[in-house]
Design an enzyme around this catalytic site. Structure first.
Site, short mmCIF file in Angstrom:
data_model
loop_
_atom_site.label_atom_id
_atom_site.label_comp_id
_atom_site.label_asym_id
_atom_site.label_seq_id
_atom_site.Cartn_x
_atom_site.Cartn_y
_atom_site.Cartn_z
N GLN A 92 0.81 -1.21 0.00
CA GLN A 92 0.00 0.00 0.00
C GLN A 92 0.85 1.27 0.00
O GLN A 92 0.32 2.37 -0.06
CB GLN A 92 -0.92 0.00 1.23
CG GLN A 92 -1.90 -1.15 1.24
CD GLN A 92 -2.61 -1.31 2.58
OE1 GLN A 92 -2.36 -0.57 3.53
NE2 GLN A 92 -3.51 -2.28 2.66
N HIS A 154 -0.96 0.10 5.76
CA HIS A 154 -1.54 1.11 6.66
C HIS A 154 -0.63 2.32 6.85
O HIS A 154 -0.12 2.58 7.94
CB HIS A 154 -1.87 0.47 8.01
CG HIS A 154 -2.88 -0.64 7.92
ND1 HIS A 154 -3.39 -1.27 9.02
CD2 HIS A 154 -3.48 -1.23 6.84
CE1 HIS A 154 -4.25 -2.21 8.63
NE2 HIS A 154 -4.31 -2.20 7.30
N GLU A 248 -15.05 3.66 9.71
CA GLU A 248 -15.61 4.71 10.56
C GLU A 248 -15.49 6.09 9.95
O GLU A 248 -14.52 6.37 9.23
CB GLU A 248 -14.89 4.75 11.91
CG GLU A 248 -14.98 3.50 12.73
CD GLU A 248 -14.27 3.64 14.07
OE1 GLU A 248 -14.31 2.66 14.82
OE2 GLU A 248 -13.67 4.70 14.35
N TYR A 258 -9.77 7.45 19.63
CA TYR A 258 -10.78 6.85 18.74
C TYR A 258 -10.82 5.33 18.83
O TYR A 258 -11.51 4.68 18.05
CB TYR A 258 -10.58 7.39 17.33
CG TYR A 258 -10.91 8.86 17.35
CD1 TYR A 258 -12.21 9.30 17.17
CD2 TYR A 258 -9.94 9.80 17.68
CE1 TYR A 258 -12.53 10.65 17.28
CE2 TYR A 258 -10.25 11.14 17.80
CZ TYR A 258 -11.55 11.56 17.60
OH TYR A 258 -11.87 12.89 17.74
N TYR A 269 -9.87 -10.61 10.24
CA TYR A 269 -10.08 -11.21 8.93
C TYR A 269 -10.21 -12.72 9.10
O TYR A 269 -9.40 -13.37 9.76
CB TYR A 269 -8.91 -10.88 8.00
CG TYR A 269 -8.84 -9.42 7.66
CD1 TYR A 269 -9.77 -8.85 6.79
CD2 TYR A 269 -7.89 -8.59 8.23
CE1 TYR A 269 -9.73 -7.50 6.49
CE2 TYR A 269 -7.83 -7.24 7.92
CZ TYR A 269 -8.77 -6.70 7.06
OH TYR A 269 -8.73 -5.37 6.77
#
Length: 374
Positions: A92, A154, A248, A258, A269
């Site tokens: 990513q 991430h 979210e 959070y 997963y």
């Protein structure tokens, strides 16, 4: 949440987009409050990630593969700009977002996020640079997330300027380091706030704490890939990926937790519980999705073209290839519509012309333009 959802598309439109329209072609999509013309502005981009408008119909676009290009008014692409720093392209990670300095018209400065290599791995970094012709110059790294870590996942990476000129940078938990989102000695799972030279913002909550990084603004996040200032309150709204379920939307407030990974509406997963859904001292999301839509890119619509969409929140969906339109009442989502685009949506921007521009996360990625048909 899903009771609010309305999925609208025509099978012909879905087939046309999912199989790849050519540049300058267009299709018609009927949505709840507008009939939309979808046009391919440009193509041939390798997993485009971020988009900035330069004026006169010209845009600046990043490709995750480590390239930045101009997009001309006719949709043609420039050669890659020279001068970028070393970028680790893996999973990513790669070249991520791009944003113009608030005084860009005077100083030609841009800011971009990317996966920066280091001896112990890599991490999200942000650089400031000057845009000159077909190159960027005077590159200065103003932020480098710590610690460097060997992970392909991430990175966060969205960039948003506050009204006072501070820069918000969103970060992910790096996958295997998710517990770091609840600590103050790493940047994993945080939103940070810095000045344009990289110094911690004077508004940050942990400036006087010896055990905390002074540039941290909020914490307990998983992977934020959408962020925008609310047009009235000027607060930073974000969305983040949940695991399997539990994406979210939040308002990222200073010194607020959070919850990740202590609370989530998602699961591991393949199944398996992760923590709780609620806990004292941890923020509940304003809105969440189960199953996940894999959100990326976000903007509040304030233009004149889509009058029925004014003040709506628009979110891209990677998983379902949709543009998600959310109607709001204060800090509550009152209605949700999912408009089928048919390709993975990486970024969502409102253009100077009031049109909606989408980046598609494909090997042959495109820039799509949405306008209403009157």
């Amino acid at each position: 949440m899903n009771k609010l959802t309305k999925m609208l598309c025509s099978s012909a439109a879905l087939l046309a987009v999912s199989t790849g329209l050519c540049a300058q072609q267009s299709i018609e999509i009927k949505s709840e409050k507008a009939t939309i013309q979808l046009q391919v502005v440009s193509e041939g981009l390798e997993h485009p990630w971020g988009l900035a408008f330069l004026g006169d119909g010209k845009m600046l676009v990043t490709e995750r593969a480590g390239r930045m290009r101009y997009v001309n008014a006719d949709g043609s692409l420039s050669e890659p700009l020279s001068g970028l720093p070393d970028i680790t392209v893996a999973g990513q990670g790669g070249l991520l977002d791009v944003i113009l300095h608030p005084q860009f018209a005077k100083n030609n400065q841009i800011f971009f996020s990317y996966n920066e290599p280091g001896e112990t791995g890599s991490s999200t970094a942000v650089a400031r640079a000057t845009l000159t012709d077909n190159a960027i110059s005077d590159v200065q790294v103003i932020f480098s997330a710590q610690p460097k870590f060997a992970s392909r996942h991430h990175f966060g990476g969205r960039l948003v300027f506050a009204d006072n000129g501070d820069l918000f940078i969103t970060l992910g938990d790096r996958g295997q380091r998710r517990d770091d989102a609840q600590t103050f000695d790493t940047h994993h799972g945080k939103v940070v706030r810095v000045t344009t030279d990289g110094s911690p913002s004077a508004a940050n909550p942990y400036l006087q704490r010896a055990d905390a990084l002074s540039d941290v603004w909020s914490y307990g996040h998983r992977n934020i890939q959408g962020a925008a200032l609310h047009p009235q309150t000027r607060q930073l709204w974000t969305h983040e990926h949940g695991p399997q379920g539990g994406d979210e939307i939040n308002i990222a407030r200073a010194d607020h937790n959070y919850g990740w990974p202590e609370i989530t509406y998602g699961e591991e997963y393949g199944g398996g519980k992760i923590g709780k859904t609620k806990q004292d001292g941890m923020e509940q999301p304003l809105h969440y999705w189960v199953p996940s839509i894999a959100p990326s890119g976000m903007t509040f619509y304030t233009g004149e073209l889509f009058k029925a969409w004014q003040q709506n929140l628009l979110v891209g969906s990677l998983k379902f290839g949709q543009l998600v339109r959310l109607e709001l009442s204060g800090e509550k989502v009152t209605d949700e519509e999912r408009i089928m685009i048919g390709q993975r949506i990486r970024d969502v921007r409102q253009g100077p012309d009031g049109a909606i521009y989408l980046l598609t996360d494909q090997k042959n990625g495109q820039i799509l333009r949405l306008t209403p048909i009157k």
